[in-house]
Structures are given as C-alpha cells and as structure tokens.
Write an enzyme that holds these catalytic residues in place. Structure first.
Site, mmCIF file in Angstrom:
data_model
loop_
_atom_site.group_PDB
_atom_site.id
_atom_site.type_symbol
_atom_site.label_atom_id
_atom_site.label_comp_id
_atom_site.label_asym_id
_atom_site.label_seq_id
_atom_site.Cartn_x
_atom_site.Cartn_y
_atom_site.Cartn_z
ATOM 1 N N GLY A 44 0.766 -1.249 0.000
ATOM 2 C CA GLY A 44 0.000 0.000 0.000
ATOM 3 C C GLY A 44 0.793 1.294 0.000
ATOM 4 C CD GLU A 99 1.722 0.370 6.636
ATOM 5 O OE1 GLU A 99 1.236 0.732 5.556
ATOM 6 O OE2 GLU A 99 1.655 -0.803 7.051
ATOM 7 C CG ASP A 100 -1.141 2.005 2.835
ATOM 8 O OD1 ASP A 100 -0.474 1.393 3.685
ATOM 9 O OD2 ASP A 100 -2.092 1.486 2.233
ATOM 10 C CG ASP A 103 -8.102 0.147 9.656
ATOM 11 O OD1 ASP A 103 -8.846 0.450 10.593
ATOM 12 O OD2 ASP A 103 -8.531 -0.315 8.592
ATOM 13 C CG PHE A 152 -13.806 0.355 1.877
ATOM 14 C CD1 PHE A 152 -12.574 0.406 1.216
ATOM 15 C CD2 PHE A 152 -14.298 -0.882 2.255
ATOM 16 C CE1 PHE A 152 -11.864 -0.746 0.935
ATOM 17 C CE2 PHE A 152 -13.597 -2.043 1.981
ATOM 18 C CZ PHE A 152 -12.375 -1.971 1.308
ATOM 19 C CB ILE A 153 -10.215 5.723 1.621
ATOM 20 C CG1 ILE A 153 -9.241 5.204 2.684
ATOM 21 C CG2 ILE A 153 -11.189 6.721 2.211
ATOM 22 C CD1 ILE A 153 -8.222 6.231 3.092
ATOM 23 C CG ASP A 159 -5.753 -3.282 -1.917
ATOM 24 O OD1 ASP A 159 -5.414 -2.862 -0.789
ATOM 25 O OD2 ASP A 159 -6.088 -4.462 -2.126
HETATM 26 C C1 PRP Z 1 -2.899 -2.224 5.036
HETATM 27 C C2 PRP Z 1 -1.914 -1.104 5.331
HETATM 28 C C3 PRP Z 1 -1.306 -1.524 6.643
HETATM 29 C C4 PRP Z 1 -2.417 -2.270 7.316
HETATM 30 C C5 PRP Z 1 -3.062 -1.370 8.289
HETATM 31 O O1 PRP Z 1 -2.228 -3.253 4.402
HETATM 32 O O2 PRP Z 1 -0.947 -0.975 4.335
HETATM 33 O O3 PRP Z 1 -0.187 -2.359 6.472
HETATM 34 O O4 PRP Z 1 -3.374 -2.640 6.308
HETATM 35 O O5 PRP Z 1 -4.120 -2.020 8.922
HETATM 36 P P1 PRP Z 1 -4.087 -2.344 10.489
HETATM 37 O O6 PRP Z 1 -3.723 -1.060 11.172
HETATM 38 O O7 PRP Z 1 -5.516 -2.754 10.754
HETATM 39 O O8 PRP Z 1 -3.112 -3.439 10.731
HETATM 40 P P2 PRP Z 1 -2.965 -4.480 3.700
HETATM 41 O O9 PRP Z 1 -2.974 -5.657 4.628
HETATM 42 O O10 PRP Z 1 -4.288 -4.025 3.176
HETATM 43 O O11 PRP Z 1 -1.980 -4.825 2.511
HETATM 44 P P3 PRP Z 1 -1.442 -3.900 1.319
HETATM 45 O O12 PRP Z 1 -0.438 -2.946 1.934
HETATM 46 O O13 PRP Z 1 -0.804 -4.860 0.387
HETATM 47 O O14 PRP Z 1 -2.615 -3.159 0.714
#
Ligand code: PRP
Length: 180
Positions: A44, A99-100, A103, A152-153, A159
C-alpha cells in the site's frame, strides 16, 4: 475523470502533493544532520514512499518489507507474517517506517516491535492516513498526513481487492462495490 466506482474524492492529487511535501519538510528539519533509513511497508505505501522520499532533502536510504495480517474480512488472529524482509541491516540506524494507513494498528504494533528488537538508533512511524477510531492496539504515528473518518478509501496506493491502487487521488469507494 473520476473512476465509476468512486463515490467521492477525499483528497485530490494537489492536496496529496501539498501534504506530502509538508511531511517531507518536517522530516528534513527533524533529521537535520542525520541519514535516516525509510522503510516502506508494501504494498500500500509504494506511491506515498516514492513521493515522500523525493520531498526529503537529506541523504536517505530506502528499504522495503512485505507483511500481511491474517484474517482479512474475518476475525483477525492478531498474527502478522513477514512475507519479505528487509535487505539491509538496521542496527544503529534512524528508521522511519512509512505506511499508507494506520487502521486497527495490528500490523504496525507487531512490526515496530520486530524492528525495535534489531536495535536501531531510533524508530518513528509515518503514515499518510490515520483512522484513530478503528484502533484496537496502543499505537500512534509520529507523522500523520491526514486523520480520516472510518470510510472505505482507495487510491494513491490503497486497494480494494488489489484494485484502485493506481488512482492518483484518494477516494471513498461506493458501497455497492464491496457489498455485491
Ligand atoms: C494495510 C496497510 C497496513 C495495514 C493497516 O495493508 O498498508 O499495512 O493494512 O491495517 P491495520 O492497522 O488494521 O493493521 P494491507 O494488509 O491491506 O496490505 P497492502 O499494503 O498490500 O494493501
């Protein structure tokens, strides 16, 4: 032209560019005289990482990790798996984890501990998006691009089902897309 699956643009290309530039300036000032190592947590963060590093006016190095948390769409076990580890050693380095989105905090809570155990000189977290109301783990970021509500962004690296990462803006996904 807005993608047909997007309900609303939350942050335009221009707003993202401006905010990322500000974060880069702040990091440049905070790390004056140092050579921080930026660690991008894939996938991400890849676009944010590319833009952020170009906004930092210091000698930086970059490295990449791939992690995945179990249980997408189900009850998370809290387990995080390192799918691809760093290429370089981090002992004695000033780390900035990029990080992106922050959450639940589950991924980063685990990852920061893994990295701290490798004895960096310092470690900070920089996230483009922060959803504090979703947090279940006690973790906060040192640098936050935008604090956002629980929507949901997608776009600018984020993604849904591996799609929409290439949108140049961050948008709210139409509910009909993920509820069908
Ligand atoms: C997303 C994002 C973080 C994580 C955050 O990754 O990049 O790594 O979720 O969520 P959390 O705070 O609930 O742990 P994802 O698992 O969607 O994978 P990606 O980076 O490949 O999109």
């Amino acid at each position: 032209m807005i993608h047909r699956d997007i309900q609303q643009v939350l942050y335009s290309e221009e707003e993202l560019r401006q905010r990322v530039k500000e974060l880069g300036c702040q990091i440049t000032a905070d790390y004056a005289g140092k050579n921080p190592m930026l660690i991008s947590v894939l996938r991400g963060s890849y676009i944010f990482m590319a833009d952020l590093t170009r906004s930092i006016n210091l000698d930086v190095t970059v490295d990449f990790m791939v992690v995945s948390s179990y249980g997408a769409g189900t009850v998370s076990s809290g387990q995080v798996e390192i799918k691809k580890d760093l290429s370089d050693t981090i002992e004695g380095r000033d780390l900035i984890v990029v990080e992106d989105i922050l959450d639940s905090g589950n991924t980063l809570y685990y990852l920061m501990d893994v990295l701290k155990a490798r004895k960096p000189a310092s470690i900070r977290l920089c996230t483009l998006m922060d959803k504090p109301e979703r947090r279940t783990k006690p973790i906060t970021a040192d640098y936050v691009g935008f604090t956002i509500p629980d929507a949901f962004i997608v776009g600018y690296g984020l993604d849904y089902d591996e799609k929409y990462r290439n949108l140049p803006y961050v948008g709210v996904l139409k509910q009909s897309v993920y509820e069908k």
